[in-house]
Structure formats: C-alpha cells, structure tokens
Design a protein around this motif. Structure first.
Motif, PDB file in Angstrom:
ATOM      1  N   PHE A 107       0.846  -1.179   0.000  1.00 35.88           N
ATOM      2  CA  PHE A 107       0.000   0.000   0.000  1.00 35.88           C
ATOM      3  C   PHE A 107       0.888   1.238   0.000  1.00 35.88           C
ATOM      4  CE2 PHE A 107       0.908  -0.857   4.425  1.00 35.88           C
ATOM      5  CZ  PHE A 107       1.037   0.402   5.014  1.00 35.88           C
ATOM      6  N   SER A 108       0.298   2.372  -0.234  1.00 32.20           N
ATOM      7  CA  SER A 108       1.056   3.616  -0.209  1.00 32.20           C
ATOM      8  C   SER A 108       1.017   4.213   1.190  1.00 32.20           C
ATOM      9  CB  SER A 108       0.460   4.616  -1.209  1.00 32.20           C
ATOM     10  OG  SER A 108       1.081   5.879  -1.071  1.00 32.20           O
ATOM     11  N   SER A 109       2.160   4.651   1.675  1.00 34.44           N
ATOM     12  CA  SER A 109       2.191   5.327   2.973  1.00 34.44           C
ATOM     13  C   SER A 109       1.300   6.559   2.916  1.00 34.44           C
ATOM     14  CB  SER A 109       3.624   5.733   3.319  1.00 34.44           C
ATOM     15  OG  SER A 109       3.629   6.590   4.449  1.00 34.44           O
ATOM     16  N   LYS A 114       8.748   8.933   7.420  1.00 28.88           N
ATOM     17  CA  LYS A 114       8.634   7.666   8.128  1.00 28.88           C
ATOM     18  C   LYS A 114       7.331   7.600   8.917  1.00 28.88           C
ATOM     19  CE  LYS A 114      10.993   4.764  11.557  1.00 28.88           C
ATOM     20  NZ  LYS A 114      12.143   4.676  12.482  1.00 28.88           N
ATOM     21  N   MET A 115       6.621   6.486   8.773  1.00 26.09           N
ATOM     22  CA  MET A 115       5.364   6.321   9.501  1.00 26.09           C
ATOM     23  C   MET A 115       5.639   6.034  10.978  1.00 26.09           C
ATOM     24  SD  MET A 115       2.900   4.140   6.904  1.00 26.09           S
ATOM     25  CE  MET A 115       4.180   3.053   6.274  1.00 26.09           C
ATOM     26  N   VAL A 116       5.171   6.924  11.843  1.00 23.96           N
ATOM     27  CA  VAL A 116       5.320   6.744  13.289  1.00 23.96           C
ATOM     28  C   VAL A 116       3.919   6.711  13.895  1.00 23.96           C
ATOM     29  CG1 VAL A 116       6.219   7.691  15.436  1.00 23.96           C
ATOM     30  CG2 VAL A 116       7.536   7.937  13.315  1.00 23.96           C
ATOM     31  N   GLN A 230       8.471   0.651   6.823  1.00 26.05           N
ATOM     32  CA  GLN A 230       9.064   1.098   5.566  1.00 26.05           C
ATOM     33  C   GLN A 230       8.630   0.248   4.378  1.00 26.05           C
ATOM     34  OE1 GLN A 230      13.301   1.450   5.778  1.00 26.05           O
ATOM     35  NE2 GLN A 230      13.528   2.298   3.722  1.00 26.05           N
ATOM     36  N   GLU A 231       8.365  -1.046   4.606  1.00 29.22           N
ATOM     37  CA  GLU A 231       7.983  -1.928   3.501  1.00 29.22           C
ATOM     38  C   GLU A 231       6.535  -1.725   3.066  1.00 29.22           C
ATOM     39  OE1 GLU A 231       8.909  -5.843   4.848  1.00 29.22           O
ATOM     40  OE2 GLU A 231      11.056  -5.634   4.425  1.00 29.22           O
TER      41      GLU A 231
END
Length: 321
Positions: A107-109, A114-116, A230-231
C-alpha cells in the motif's frame, strides 16, 4: 495519377496504418525497428520504417484489457453509497467474520516521511479508539493507501475535516483531522494520490493523521491488515477478519497487539479478547492501576465485579482487558 503511383501510395498508407496500430497497442518492448525501405514517389524519395511486431505481447495486452473491462465494480460504488452520511451502515446489524481480498501486495504510505504510530487501535481513556494516529505536521501531504473512489469529504464531529475512500474490495479508509481537502466527493483516486493536507481540525491533541479502516461500518484494527513500516506491505492477499479485530475493547491503544493473520474463512475460530491479569501490590489503588493501564476505574470494576470503593488486598488478581 498513374496506376504505379496509386499502388505505391496505397502501400505507404497501409504501412503507416500498421505502424500507428503498433504504437497504439504496443510499447518499445513490443516492436523492433528493423530498418527503412526507400521508395521513390513521383521523383521524391520517401523512407518507410519497417518493424518486427511482437504479436504475442500485443495479444496478451489486449486480453488483459478485456479482463479489466469485464471486472465490474459498479455494485461496490453504488450500493450503500452516500456523500452526506459518514457511516451508511449504522442501522444495519453487526457483521459476522468475513474474508477480505486484496489485489495489491503493498500500500502507499499515507504520509511522505517515516510512519510513526503515536496511538493505536484499542481502548483509550475509557473510550474506543477506532483507528491509529500517525505523526505529521500541519500542511503535510496526506495520501490514499489504495486506489478507489471518494465517498465522503466534509466535516464529521470530532474527526474534523474528514475524507472517506471506498476501495474495490468494499473496504473504506478514513483520513481525519485534515486542514484541507484536495479531492471532492465521487472523485476516482489512484493509490498514493495526495488527497488532503494534515492538520488539527476536530478534537485533535496536536497535529496528526487519524486513520481508520472500516468494512460495512465496522472499524477494523488497521495493523491487522497493513504493516505500517518502511515496507508498507498488505499482510496477505486474503485476510479473514474476526470479531477480535473489530473490537477496540480487545486491544490497548498504548501497546502493539500480537498479530497472527488468519487467511482461511473456513478455519477461523474467533479469538477471545486478550486478557491481562494484574497482581495487587502494597500501596496500590484502583485509580493508580487504572492510570497505569490506561483504563477507567469503572471498567475495572465492571470487569472484576467489584465496587468503586472496594478495598484491595495484596496478592489480589485484577483482570484488565
């Protein structure tokens, strides 16, 4: 115009039409330029490109296009569709465990950094937190996780400015506390498309993105479906969603739940809520235990069938969900 000139002109038109057709259905991998054919037409020299066309590739693409055209998503984007009601399923009964299918492996972030995750799906301050909070700054771009269609783009209670996108498998993703809309209702959006700007609208304690995942009105633990790292992987092509993963009370917003993805709807067994037992120590109070576990005193009393002013004994077991 003599017959020879007409004949050569006909060849030129025919070859040109083949070339245009190849360009329309193929790309640089579908045809190979072999060279040019020199012809003299009424005293002028012309050069005709000669291609070797990969017919197998063209046929494969045509078949693929037919498959995409025949795939009908009309019911997904027509039934129970409203641009003014946030939860169009609110009058319908709860759904049983079900199977979700994903075409995408990643999926797209929703954010460009960085997702926190700052707060998780689960019980929070005595109330259900039906999504996850992802850190961002006001004005940051917010992107859609998957492709779909915008069903709702307006204010909604404590969510503030909110966008709801429905996807091909019926899943809906909710993006809340936005400062700006960059799409409108009924727009078709692609995976990773910027749909809005982050903010603090609604009841937000600082700027962040509140992200929910819903199916037929029921919230689902987002981390059960997606790996927020990140993946950015979808956990499985097929995911069986049980009651546990649609029940905030079964999880704590302050800690990550242990996730074991079930993929077979025929073999699922609904899991009981994760139970935690606290052993009372000297000096403990119900208020202190409640603060430590991010739960209301009334909830502890209800679960353990004790009174608000009950005296705790050292070694006593207190069940906390």
């Amino acid at each position: 115009m003599n017959k020879r000139k007409l004949f050569l002109l006909g060849i030129l038109v025919y070859v040109a039409s083949i070339n245009i057709s190849a360009q329309q259905v193929g790309n640089k991998d579908d045809k190979l330029l072999l060279g040019y054919k020199t012809i003299v037409l009424d005293g002028d020299i012309a050069y005709l490109p000669i291609y070797k066309v990969n017919q197998q590739s063209i046929i494969a693409r045509i078949n693929s296009d037919k498959i995409l055209e025949s795939k009908d998503f009309s019911t997904v984007y027509e039934q129970d569709w409203s641009n003014t009601v946030f939860n169009v399923f609110w009058l319908k009964k709860s759904i049983d465990p079900f199977l979700l299918h994903f075409e995408d492996e990643v999926f797209s972030s929703p954010v460009e950094h960085k997702m926190v995750v700052t707060s998780r799906y689960g019980w929070r301050r005595g109330r259900p937190h039906q999504g996850i909070d992802i850190d961002l700054r006001t004005g940051d771009n917010v992107r859609t996780l998957l492709g779909g269609k915008v069903r709702y783009a307006r204010r909604h209670g404590g969510h503030g400015r909110t966008i709801v996108i429905r996807h091909d498998n019926g899943l809906e993703t909710v993006y809340a506390h936005l400062s700006e809309y960059l799409v409108k209702e009924n727009d078709i959006v692609e995976k990773g498309q910027v749909i809005g700007k982050g903010g603090v609208s609604g009841n937000a304690r600082g700027s962040h993105l509140h992200l929910e995942v819903r199916y037929k009105g029921k919230s689902i633990h987002p981390e059960y479906l997606f790996e927020f790292n990140q993946e950015a992987k979808v956990r499985s092509k097929d995911i069986a969603v049980t009651k546990k993963w649609m029940t905030p009370r079964s999880h704590r917003s302050t800690r990550k739940s242990k996730i074991v993805v079930q993929t077979n709807i025929e073999k699922i067994t609904d899991e009981p809520p994760t139970k935690s037992v606290y052993i009372v120590k000297r000096g403990d109070t119900l208020h202190g235990i409640a603060r430590k576990h991010d739960i209301e005193v009334s909830e502890i009393c209800k679960i353990n069938e004790i009174r608000y002013n009950s005296v705790l004994n050292v070694g006593q077991e207190i069940v906390i969900y």
